[in-house]
Design a protein around this motif. Structure first.
Motif, PDB file in Angstrom:
ATOM      1  N   LYS A  64       1.356   1.499  -1.013  1.00 36.51           N
ATOM      2  CA  LYS A  64       1.558   2.888  -0.603  1.00 36.51           C
ATOM      3  C   LYS A  64       1.756   2.836   0.904  1.00 36.51           C
ATOM      4  CE  LYS A  64      -0.457   7.503  -0.461  1.00 36.51           C
ATOM      5  NZ  LYS A  64      -1.655   8.319  -0.771  1.00 36.51           N
ATOM      6  N   ILE A  65       2.939   3.274   1.331  1.00 35.43           N
ATOM      7  CA  ILE A  65       3.321   3.168   2.734  1.00 35.43           C
ATOM      8  C   ILE A  65       3.593   4.565   3.275  1.00 35.43           C
ATOM      9  CG2 ILE A  65       5.033   2.226   4.336  1.00 35.43           C
ATOM     10  CD1 ILE A  65       5.459  -0.024   2.217  1.00 35.43           C
ATOM     11  N   ILE A  66       3.073   4.844   4.457  1.00 40.27           N
ATOM     12  CA  ILE A  66       3.277   6.118   5.124  1.00 40.27           C
ATOM     13  C   ILE A  66       4.120   5.869   6.370  1.00 40.27           C
ATOM     14  CG2 ILE A  66       2.149   8.100   6.210  1.00 40.27           C
ATOM     15  CD1 ILE A  66       1.381   7.763   3.260  1.00 40.27           C
ATOM     16  N   ALA A  67       5.146   6.701   6.559  1.00 40.04           N
ATOM     17  CA  ALA A  67       6.014   6.547   7.727  1.00 40.04           C
ATOM     18  C   ALA A  67       6.398   7.911   8.291  1.00 40.04           C
ATOM     19  CB  ALA A  67       7.270   5.766   7.349  1.00 40.04           C
ATOM     20  N   LYS A  68       6.883   7.875   9.522  1.00 39.35           N
ATOM     21  CA  LYS A  68       7.287   9.104  10.206  1.00 39.35           C
ATOM     22  C   LYS A  68       8.481   9.751   9.497  1.00 39.35           C
ATOM     23  CE  LYS A  68       9.553   8.963  14.116  1.00 39.35           C
ATOM     24  NZ  LYS A  68       9.945   8.708  15.490  1.00 39.35           N
ATOM     25  N   ASP A  69       9.456   8.946   9.163  1.00 40.29           N
ATOM     26  CA  ASP A  69      10.669   9.461   8.519  1.00 40.29           C
ATOM     27  C   ASP A  69      11.342   8.308   7.785  1.00 40.29           C
ATOM     28  OD1 ASP A  69      12.025   7.964  10.522  1.00 40.29           O
ATOM     29  OD2 ASP A  69      12.089   9.720  11.841  1.00 40.29           O
ATOM     30  N   ILE A  70      12.486   8.597   7.165  1.00 37.76           N
ATOM     31  CA  ILE A  70      13.170   7.590   6.362  1.00 37.76           C
ATOM     32  C   ILE A  70      13.645   6.423   7.223  1.00 37.76           C
ATOM     33  CG2 ILE A  70      15.465   8.654   6.412  1.00 37.76           C
ATOM     34  CD1 ILE A  70      13.796   6.991   3.365  1.00 37.76           C
ATOM     35  N   ASN A  71      14.074   6.714   8.445  1.00 34.56           N
ATOM     36  CA  ASN A  71      14.512   5.632   9.338  1.00 34.56           C
ATOM     37  C   ASN A  71      13.354   4.710   9.706  1.00 34.56           C
ATOM     38  OD1 ASN A  71      17.193   6.490   9.374  1.00 34.56           O
ATOM     39  ND2 ASN A  71      16.838   7.881  11.091  1.00 34.56           N
ATOM     40  N   SER A  76      11.704   0.428  -3.633  1.00 28.94           N
ATOM     41  CA  SER A  76      11.032   1.565  -3.003  1.00 28.94           C
ATOM     42  C   SER A  76      11.263   2.845  -3.783  1.00 28.94           C
ATOM     43  CB  SER A  76      11.554   1.755  -1.577  1.00 28.94           C
ATOM     44  OG  SER A  76      11.349   0.592  -0.819  1.00 28.94           O
ATOM     45  N   SER A  77      10.192   3.609  -3.959  1.00 25.63           N
ATOM     46  CA  SER A  77      10.271   4.953  -4.544  1.00 25.63           C
ATOM     47  C   SER A  77       9.709   5.923  -3.515  1.00 25.63           C
ATOM     48  CB  SER A  77       9.453   5.037  -5.834  1.00 25.63           C
ATOM     49  OG  SER A  77       9.979   4.170  -6.809  1.00 25.63           O
ATOM     50  N   ILE A  78      10.535   6.861  -3.089  1.00 24.97           N
ATOM     51  CA  ILE A  78      10.129   7.819  -2.071  1.00 24.97           C
ATOM     52  C   ILE A  78       9.558   9.053  -2.750  1.00 24.97           C
ATOM     53  CG2 ILE A  78      10.955   9.305  -0.202  1.00 24.97           C
ATOM     54  CD1 ILE A  78      13.007   7.052   0.376  1.00 24.97           C
TER      55      ILE A  78
END
Length: 153
Positions: free
Chosen positions: A107-114, A135-137
């Protein structure tokens, strides 16, 4: 563990900022036995720690991704090396070992898709022994909870 202990656990899961006095009033015990019960639950490892749950979106972390990983090799040494390597990144909130088609789910958390793409290209794809990742967003979190169901029997 008796009903009073289970009541304490249920209350703490809802709001761990409550004082012992407030918890004792909710469960119908005095301060001292409630305090002793809480300390015993901590000592037994049933209560692992107390944390604050943050709103990731208000922190600008707008993307949640579940990334399935298949390794080229599944020896104990390779699995442990992967876990140690990927576990050092703050973006990775959970690492789950799986049976079936994939070896791990992250489970990964990021600011945005980039930001996620940069993490995938610069980190995930460069970890030794990665065979494949998928990857599943997350589009929308329908239910999000940290609370366990505790049987009050």
């Amino acid at each position: 563990m008796d009903l009073k202990d289970k009541m304490i656990l249920s209350i703490i899961q809802e709001d761990s900022t409550l004082s012992v006095k407030e918890i004792s009033e909710k469960i119908g015990l005095t301060f001292t036995p409630t305090y002793e019960r809480i300390k015993q639950l901590e000592k037994q490892g049933i209560i692992e720690k107390y944390v604050g749950l943050l709103n990731r979106e208000k922190l600008g972390l707008n993307i949640v991704v579940y990334c399935n990983i298949r390794l080229k090799e599944q020896s104990k040494k390779v699995l442990e090396a992967f876990e140690k390597n990927i576990g050092k990144y703050d973006e990775v909130q959970e690492i789950i070992s799986l049976s079936g088609e994939y070896d791990y789910m992250l489970k990964i958390i990021a600011k945005d898709i980039n930001s996620y793409n940069e993490f995938a290209v610069n980190v995930i794809s460069n970890i030794p022994n990665i065979g494949q990742y998928h990857s599943s967003i997350v589009l929308h979190e329908v239910k999000k909870s940290t609370k366990f169901k505790i049987e009050m029997e």
